[in-house]
Design a protein around this motif. Structure first.
Motif, PDB file in Angstrom:
ATOM      1  N   ILE A  72       0.865  -1.178   0.000  1.00  0.00           N
ATOM      2  CA  ILE A  72       0.000   0.000   0.000  1.00  0.00           C
ATOM      3  C   ILE A  72       0.900   1.226   0.000  1.00  0.00           C
ATOM      4  O   ILE A  72       1.742   1.388   0.888  1.00  0.00           O
ATOM      5  CB  ILE A  72      -0.923   0.016   1.230  1.00  0.00           C
ATOM      6  CG1 ILE A  72      -1.859  -1.194   1.205  1.00  0.00           C
ATOM      7  CG2 ILE A  72      -1.738   1.312   1.272  1.00  0.00           C
ATOM      8  CD1 ILE A  72      -2.705  -1.339   2.443  1.00  0.00           C
ATOM      9  N   ALA A  98      -3.072  -2.252   6.421  1.00  0.00           N
ATOM     10  CA  ALA A  98      -2.839  -0.805   6.394  1.00  0.00           C
ATOM     11  C   ALA A  98      -2.330  -0.358   7.764  1.00  0.00           C
ATOM     12  O   ALA A  98      -3.047   0.254   8.557  1.00  0.00           O
ATOM     13  CB  ALA A  98      -4.111  -0.065   6.026  1.00  0.00           C
ATOM     14  N   ALA A 116      -6.664   5.772   5.656  1.00  0.00           N
ATOM     15  CA  ALA A 116      -6.639   4.879   4.501  1.00  0.00           C
ATOM     16  C   ALA A 116      -7.838   5.213   3.631  1.00  0.00           C
ATOM     17  O   ALA A 116      -8.968   5.317   4.129  1.00  0.00           O
ATOM     18  CB  ALA A 116      -6.679   3.421   4.939  1.00  0.00           C
ATOM     19  N   VAL A 120      -2.689   5.229   1.645  1.00  0.00           N
ATOM     20  CA  VAL A 120      -2.667   5.745   3.013  1.00  0.00           C
ATOM     21  C   VAL A 120      -2.032   7.127   3.017  1.00  0.00           C
ATOM     22  O   VAL A 120      -0.977   7.340   2.409  1.00  0.00           O
ATOM     23  CB  VAL A 120      -1.876   4.802   3.949  1.00  0.00           C
ATOM     24  CG1 VAL A 120      -1.562   5.490   5.285  1.00  0.00           C
ATOM     25  CG2 VAL A 120      -2.651   3.515   4.193  1.00  0.00           C
TER      26      VAL A 120
END
Length: 322
Positions: free
Chosen positions: A14, A228, A236, A37
């Motif tokens: 991510i 996350a 997020a 994020v």
């Protein structure tokens, strides 16, 4: 001889951004991989304040949520009726609205910067309508809706034990009326704000980056899941088309987060905002917050006779019946 690609090149991840990073870059990553994020988007003291506001209500509950939530969840909704702090910090965040504008592509953007950009490039024809009004919109350019509005709000606390939440797509709530189209417009965008630190140990939300590009029928594997992990105050962002779910909290300390999502104005709201935030409370919020909650008409949709089309809590004209 060709060299083999590095192992970590195949590892899903991510991407993370600074809070002052360009909104266009954040949106581009979300469009590409379904999730991003923004670290420390909100100050730690803001996260602490919001957690303190909901903790008494959360602690009155026994952990539950059934199989879908892994049996270890507490939650409360109607966030924007729980104090002006929620609308001021979450709902009206300019950085959040810039990203939502870039993903849902409304005819009427909500972030000040997006509105200025649109006004500068907008051309009007002889009929007073935008020159592209009668053209079929490109789903990557828009407009894909008249405006967007809040879909659901919830403060969610995950306590020790239980199981991982089933990986799912938020857009499934609109089946069978809407079908997965990786090349079509997005229906919704959700934001999870970490009220406390999100770690691998305490069950940080699990995502499957890139699953927004999958057609219906492909099932994620554990190797494709990424948590996350992020410090409190971070956020997020994820598309309604990306697989995700709560993780298991292996610690004795609850993990608290705030979810609020936006959807195209012609879709039913998952959480009925007109009862969650009734007019008496909505009238105390800034006008733009009222619009985001849904107190707004969409041309011939959601009309109210004798009310201002953009602020339906005010008397005025704008309905097709006026």
């Amino acid at each position: 001889m060709n060299q083999a690609a590095p192992t970590d090149a195949l590892t899903p991840s991510i991407r993370r951004f600074r809070p002052d990073g360009p909104a266009a870059s954040i949106a581009a990553e979300i469009r590409a991989n379904g999730v991003a994020v923004v670290e420390r988007l909100f100050a730690p003291e803001v996260a602490d304040l919001l957690v303190a506001k909901v903790t008494p209500a959360l602690e009155q509950q026994e952990p539950g949520g059934g199989d879908f939530f892994g049996h270890r969840r507490r939650s409360v909704g109607a966030l924007f009726a729980r104090g002006e702090e929620f609308a001021e910090n979450l709902l009206l965040s300019e950085r959040v609205l810039e990203v939502v504008d870039a993903i849902l592509l409304p005819e009427h953007p909500m972030a000040a910067a997006t509105r200025r950009e649109k006004e500068e490039r907008q051309a009007t024809g002889a009929d007073g309508l935008p020159t592209d009004f009668h053209q079929r919109p490109d789903p990557l350019v828009g407009p894909n809706c008249h405006h967007y509005r809040i879909n659901a709000t919830v403060a969610m606390q995950v306590v020790q034990g239980g199981a991982n939440q089933y990986l799912h797509r938020d857009e499934w709530r609109y089946k069978p009326y809407m079908h997965r189209d990786p090349d079509g417009p997005e229906l919704s965008l959700a934001i999870m704000v970490a009220g406390t630190d999100f770690t691998a140990a305490n069950g940080a939300t699990r995502f499957v980056p890139g699953s927004n590009r999958w057609h219906e029928g492909r099932t994620p594997t554990e190797a494709e899941v990424v948590q996350a992990v992020m410090p409190s105050g971070s956020a997020a962002f994820w598309l309604g088309s990306v697989y995700h779910g709560l993780g298991i909290n292996h610690t004795s300390t609850p993990r608290t987060g705030f979810i609020y999502s936006f959807a195209l104005d012609h879709l039913a709201q998952e959480e009925n905002q007109f009862l969650s935030v009734p007019p008496g409370i909505a009238e105390t919020l800034p006008p733009r917050a009222q619009q985001l909650l849904g107190y707004r008409m969409s041309a011939t949709v959601n009309f109210v006779a004798g009310r201002d089309k953009d602020f339906v809590l005010r008397p005025g004209a704008g309905s097709v019946l006026d």
